[in-house]
Design an enzyme around this catalytic site. Structure first.
Site, PDB file in Angstrom:
ATOM      1  N   LYS A 265     -19.907 134.989  36.549  1.00 20.29           N
ATOM      2  CA  LYS A 265     -19.891 133.669  36.141  1.00 20.29           C
ATOM      3  C   LYS A 265     -21.380 133.200  36.825  1.00 20.29           C
ATOM      4  O   LYS A 265     -21.538 133.223  38.084  1.00 20.29           O
ATOM      5  CB  LYS A 265     -18.828 132.863  36.858  1.00 20.29           C
ATOM      6  CG  LYS A 265     -18.936 131.507  36.688  1.00 20.29           C
ATOM      7  CD  LYS A 265     -17.624 130.606  37.334  1.00 20.29           C
ATOM      8  CE  LYS A 265     -17.736 129.225  37.214  1.00 20.29           C
ATOM      9  NZ  LYS A 265     -16.548 128.415  37.746  1.00 20.29           N
TER      10      LYS A 265
ATOM     11  N   LYS B  64     -16.349 116.018  39.904  1.00 17.89           N
ATOM     12  CA  LYS B  64     -15.423 116.395  41.019  1.00 17.89           C
ATOM     13  C   LYS B  64     -15.757 115.196  42.242  1.00 17.89           C
ATOM     14  O   LYS B  64     -16.698 114.651  42.137  1.00 17.89           O
ATOM     15  CB  LYS B  64     -16.341 117.726  41.660  1.00 17.89           C
ATOM     16  CG  LYS B  64     -15.850 118.847  40.930  1.00 17.89           C
ATOM     17  CD  LYS B  64     -16.580 120.212  41.572  1.00 17.89           C
ATOM     18  CE  LYS B  64     -16.398 121.488  40.863  1.00 17.89           C
ATOM     19  NZ  LYS B  64     -14.936 122.048  40.665  1.00 17.89           N
TER      20      LYS B  64
ATOM     21  N   ARG C 146     -14.547 129.463  32.594  1.00 23.77           N
ATOM     22  CA  ARG C 146     -13.680 130.335  31.718  1.00 23.77           C
ATOM     23  C   ARG C 146     -14.527 130.267  30.409  1.00 23.77           C
ATOM     24  O   ARG C 146     -14.195 130.821  29.479  1.00 23.77           O
ATOM     25  CB  ARG C 146     -12.374 129.916  31.804  1.00 23.77           C
ATOM     26  CG  ARG C 146     -12.147 128.441  31.356  1.00 23.77           C
ATOM     27  CD  ARG C 146     -10.584 128.090  31.828  1.00 23.77           C
ATOM     28  NE  ARG C 146     -10.645 127.809  33.147  1.00 23.77           N
ATOM     29  CZ  ARG C 146      -9.608 127.352  33.861  1.00 23.77           C
ATOM     30  NH1 ARG C 146      -8.231 127.247  33.279  1.00 23.77           N
ATOM     31  NH2 ARG C 146      -9.695 126.947  35.251  1.00 23.77           N
TER      32      ARG C 146
HETATM   33  N1  BES Z   1     -16.328 126.364  40.337  1.00 20.93           N
HETATM   34  C1  BES Z   1     -14.898 125.628  40.411  1.00 20.93           C
HETATM   35  C2  BES Z   1     -13.801 126.445  41.237  1.00 20.93           C
HETATM   36  C3  BES Z   1     -14.103 126.688  42.632  1.00 20.93           C
HETATM   37  C4  BES Z   1     -13.439 125.643  43.310  1.00 20.93           C
HETATM   38  C5  BES Z   1     -14.762 127.569  43.236  1.00 20.93           C
HETATM   39  C6  BES Z   1     -13.495 125.909  44.707  1.00 20.93           C
HETATM   40  C7  BES Z   1     -15.008 127.793  44.420  1.00 20.93           C
HETATM   41  C8  BES Z   1     -14.513 126.900  45.217  1.00 20.93           C
HETATM   42  C9  BES Z   1     -14.256 125.806  38.728  1.00 20.93           C
HETATM   43  O1  BES Z   1     -15.200 125.785  37.868  1.00 20.93           O
HETATM   44  C10 BES Z   1     -13.382 124.632  38.866  1.00 20.93           C
HETATM   45  O2  BES Z   1     -14.135 123.548  39.106  1.00 20.93           O
HETATM   46  N2  BES Z   1     -12.205 124.780  38.584  1.00 20.93           N
HETATM   47  C11 BES Z   1     -11.135 123.817  38.443  1.00 20.93           C
HETATM   48  C12 BES Z   1     -10.223 123.826  37.520  1.00 20.93           C
HETATM   49  C13 BES Z   1      -9.070 122.915  37.199  1.00 20.93           C
HETATM   50  C14 BES Z   1     -10.129 121.594  36.376  1.00 20.93           C
HETATM   51  C15 BES Z   1      -8.289 123.349  36.001  1.00 20.93           C
HETATM   52  C16 BES Z   1     -10.510 123.596  39.956  1.00 20.93           C
HETATM   53  O3  BES Z   1     -10.081 125.056  40.320  1.00 20.93           O
HETATM   54  O4  BES Z   1     -10.100 122.730  40.378  1.00 20.93           O
HETATM   55 ZN    ZN Z   2     -17.017 126.313  38.259  1.00 23.91          ZN
HETATM   56 ZN    ZN Z   3     -15.806 123.591  37.496  1.00 27.06          ZN
END
Ligand code: BES
Ligand code: ZN
Ligand code: ZN
Length: 499
Positions: free
Chosen positions: A261, A273, A347
């Site tokens: 990724k 976020k 994803r």
């Molecule tokens: N890059 C993030 C995941 C992440 C979070 C990596 C903390 C490292 C540390 C990913 O793209 C993301 O934002 N995922 C979301 C998914 C949700 C919206 C279903 C998450 O994990 O909150």
């Molecule tokens: Zn991410």
């Molecule tokens: Zn994300």
């Protein structure tokens, strides 16, 4: 840092005594290499303050020579895991005490739980000390006398062995490549855009002699990669698709494809976020950096295998041109993704990369991604999450994790979870129906793009998904510098060489 095999204790080296709590100290390999007065001095010191796990003392001996006494767990409680930590702790102490040259005894790190050979231990230790001697200082003003790093570690063995010398050299290469990946990950998002990440891959290819091709936006679009194009829409930084080839195996040997990724900054997009979760998101390309430097390590180690590396690189930004919640993106596989949350972008880009990987007719596909915060919730920050339907691969990777200190732990990949990601207006939804099991539903999502080929054939490609979000950054007690931890590199370099 020079990591050299030795069988004498050179004058300028500070000997490091790894001392077990409650253990006999007189037996240490270094004792007979020291002058009698120094020996007596250490014995007297230890009588007054016997070694305790986690204690350390830098002492001056009568000869004016220094020695570092490092307490570790009692012999029956010592493990290979603790040995790896001790190796990193030694370097961390040497850095804070400004010791340029230290000497350790390889035997001291031997622990009952370590299943590999002495060479494997030497290799792993060299990697550990190399990654402990790293700090990301590029953006900081240097102190008056410059940044301090250890120059040399002499590894003492009873009998000189070229195999162990070679193992140390291999371990050092792996450590250097982990550090290079950490540098890329630590670089702020503004300076490590998709184009810059692609340039870093090209540079790695030039330095380590493997082929790198970069697809630009037009080419990505032409391949029908609607997932990558969709996520990239909000950013002025345009996407890139990085392809790396290390083809040193047999001509007819099917390759392993690694997919990383490469989200160079993840704001979350329109589902933006909260600020506390955003500042570390320049490291959301750590899977991509890992793939680049796994290829570099394999190439430098002259591994006779066919390995392809793929990194879809994008920035996830909110803007007037961003993809929206509710968008339906057509991926290269022909399947559509129903975007219910723009923050589940990893994803979406990996869906296209996984489809692309099939063109190599791989014997195995492994993806590495900082995919979900839910994996961090599930495992804490001490192991990456491992998903595969193959019990053999699960067992092999867990064991390799133990031997490298780059731990992975399994979570389920079951068809039942597919219910949770069924789309309403598209084929697959990019988030689950509930907020539970987010790491598992993310894995189930990726699975949809590897299990069926676009041609509808029923070829099953062995596949492993490693969610490295838990190990994206180091934690207190790792004895690693703050910032990117370089997860999955040591694990996969060893695994790929042996599989
Ligand atoms: N890059 C993030 C995941 C992440 C979070 C990596 C903390 C490292 C540390 C990913 O793209 C993301 O934002 N995922 C979301 C998914 C949700 C919206 C279903 C998450 O994990 O909150
Ligand atoms: Zn991410
Ligand atoms: Zn994300």
């Amino acid at each position: 840092m020079k990591i050299a095999l030795a069988n004498i204790l050179s004058k300028d080296a500070v000997p490091v005594f790894l001392l077990h709590e409650g253990g006999a100290t007189r037996k240490h390999q270094f004792f007979k290499l020291l002058a009698k007065d120094d020996r007596n001095h250490i014995t007297a010191f230890l009588k007054k303050s016997p070694p305790k796990a986690d204690c350390s003392h830098l002492i001056f001996m009568p000869s004016k020579r220094e020695a570092l006494l490092l307490g570790v767990a009692a012999k029956d409680k010592f493990s290979h895991r603790k040995a790896f930590l001790a190796a990193r702790r030694i370097v961390s102490l040497a850095r804070s005490e400004k010791l340029k040259h230290i000497a350790v005894s390889l035997d001291g790190f031997l622990a009952p739980g370590f299943l590999g050979t002495t060479e494997a231990l030497a290799e792993a230790l060299a990697t550990q000390v190399e990654i402990a001697n790293f700090e990301f200082v590029k953006y900081k003003t240097a102190p008056q006398w410059g940044w301090f790093f250890v120059d040399q570690i002499s590894v003492l063995v009873k009998k000189h062995s070229p195999q162990i010398a070679q193992a140390l050299a291999r371990g050092k290469i792996i450590g250097e490549e982990i550090n290079s990946a950490r540098t890329i990950s630590n670089t702020p998002g503004g300076d490590m855009t998709p184009i810059k990440l692609a340039e870093a891959a090209v540079r790695a290819g030039e330095n380590c002699k493997f082929k790198v091709s970069i697809l630009n936006e037009k080419e990505i679009r032409r391949l029908g990669m609607g997932g990558i194009i969709g996520v990239s829409r909000g950013s002025t930084e345009r996407p890139r698709f990085i392809i790396m080839e290390h083809l040193k195996g047999g001509k007819n040997e099917k390759p392993v494809v690694l997919v990383g990724k490469g989200v160079t900054f993840d704001t979350g997009g329109l589902n933006i976020k909260e600020d506390e979760h955003m500042s570390e998101m320049h490291m959301d390309m750590s899977g991509g950096a890992a793939v680049i430097h796994i290829l570099s390590a394999l190439s430098r180690l002259k591994t006779k295998k066919n390995v392809i590396g793929i990194v879809p690189a994008v920035e996830n930004m909110p803007s007037g041109s961003s993809y929206h919640p509710g968008d339906l993106l057509k991926t290269m596989s022909g399947k559509t993704i129903e975007v219910l949350n723009t923050d589940a972008e990893g994803r979406v880009i990996l869906a296209d990369a996984l489809e692309y990987s099939k063109k190599y007719k791989p014997r195995l596909v492994v993806d590495i991604a900082t995919l979900t915060g839910a994996a961090v919730v599930a495992l804490g920050q001490r192991a990456s999450a491992l998903f595969t339907t193959s019990e053999d691969l699960e067992r092999a990777l867990r064991s390799t994790g133990e031997q490298t200190g780059d731990f992975v732990w399994p979570l389920p990949l079951w068809e039942e979870y597919e219910e949770d990601i069924k789309g309403t207006f598209g084929d697959v939804a990019n988030i689950g129906k509930t907020r539970y099991g987010g790491a598992v539903t993310a894995a189930a999502f990726l699975w949809q793009f590897i299990k069926d080929s676009s041609a509808g054939s029923d070829i099953v490609i062995p596949w492993v998904h490693i969610d490295i979000a838990p190990r994206m950054t180091s934690i207190e007690g790792d004895y690693l510098a703050k910032g990117a931890a370089g997860a999955a590199i040591a694990l996969l370099v060893k695994f790929l060489r042996e599989s």
